[in-house]
Design a protein around this motif. Structure first.
Motif, PDB file in Angstrom:
ATOM      1  N   THR A   4     -24.172  -6.057 -59.034  1.00 42.24           N
ATOM      2  CA  THR A   4     -24.310  -4.839 -60.036  1.00 42.24           C
ATOM      3  C   THR A   4     -25.019  -3.629 -59.732  1.00 42.24           C
ATOM      4  O   THR A   4     -24.667  -2.618 -59.761  1.00 42.24           O
ATOM      5  N   ILE A   7     -23.472  -1.775 -56.702  1.00 44.31           N
ATOM      6  CA  ILE A   7     -22.237  -1.016 -57.219  1.00 44.31           C
ATOM      7  C   ILE A   7     -22.558   0.348 -58.022  1.00 44.31           C
ATOM      8  O   ILE A   7     -22.014   1.189 -57.840  1.00 44.31           O
ATOM      9  N   LEU A   8     -23.631   0.036 -59.056  1.00 46.40           N
ATOM     10  CA  LEU A   8     -23.836   1.148 -59.679  1.00 46.40           C
ATOM     11  C   LEU A   8     -24.497   2.297 -58.970  1.00 46.40           C
ATOM     12  O   LEU A   8     -24.280   3.497 -59.315  1.00 46.40           O
ATOM     13  N   GLY A  10     -24.128   2.796 -55.699  1.00 42.56           N
ATOM     14  CA  GLY A  10     -23.003   3.399 -54.755  1.00 42.56           C
ATOM     15  C   GLY A  10     -22.100   4.417 -55.649  1.00 42.56           C
ATOM     16  O   GLY A  10     -21.572   5.243 -55.095  1.00 42.56           O
ATOM     17  N   LEU A  11     -21.538   3.925 -56.738  1.00 40.07           N
ATOM     18  CA  LEU A  11     -21.078   4.973 -57.579  1.00 40.07           C
ATOM     19  C   LEU A  11     -21.873   6.029 -57.959  1.00 40.07           C
ATOM     20  O   LEU A  11     -21.391   7.121 -57.973  1.00 40.07           O
ATOM     21  N   ALA A  12     -23.050   6.030 -57.971  1.00 39.37           N
ATOM     22  CA  ALA A  12     -24.016   7.174 -58.297  1.00 39.37           C
ATOM     23  C   ALA A  12     -24.118   8.183 -56.976  1.00 39.37           C
ATOM     24  O   ALA A  12     -23.911   9.200 -57.212  1.00 39.37           O
ATOM     25  N   ILE A  14     -21.472   8.521 -55.023  1.00 42.62           N
ATOM     26  CA  ILE A  14     -20.167   9.014 -54.876  1.00 42.62           C
ATOM     27  C   ILE A  14     -20.074  10.053 -56.017  1.00 42.62           C
ATOM     28  O   ILE A  14     -19.645  11.291 -55.433  1.00 42.62           O
ATOM     29  N   VAL A  15     -20.414   9.671 -57.239  1.00 45.44           N
ATOM     30  CA  VAL A  15     -20.513  10.890 -58.038  1.00 45.44           C
ATOM     31  C   VAL A  15     -21.363  12.035 -57.519  1.00 45.44           C
ATOM     32  O   VAL A  15     -21.252  13.331 -58.020  1.00 45.44           O
ATOM     33  N   HIS A  16     -22.455  12.009 -57.173  1.00 45.00           N
ATOM     34  CA  HIS A  16     -23.526  12.971 -56.822  1.00 45.00           C
ATOM     35  C   HIS A  16     -22.887  13.953 -55.629  1.00 45.00           C
ATOM     36  O   HIS A  16     -23.353  14.707 -55.449  1.00 45.00           O
TER      37      HIS A  16
END
Length: 52
Positions: A4, A7-8, A10-12, A14-16
């Motif tokens: 978890t 994943i969080l 990694g998403l941060a 990508i968003v950044h």
């Protein structure tokens, strides 16, 4: 728990890269490496406290 967090973070990252988060220390797209260093540190801590 470990997946978890991975994943969080990694998403941060990508968003950044798409749009900088604007947090202190994360104002430019090139600051995504700081999230990666934090992710590595978080994984080390999680593995260290995991019961064997």
């Amino acid at each position: 728990m470990g997946k978890t967090v991975a994943i969080l973070l990694g998403l941060a990252m990508i968003v950044h890269l798409i749009r900088p988060l604007g947090l202190p220390g994360l104002r430019k797209r090139s600051d995504a490496w700081k999230i990666a260093v934090f992710a590595l540190f978080a994984m080390v801590v999680l593995v260290g406290i995991r019961p064997g």
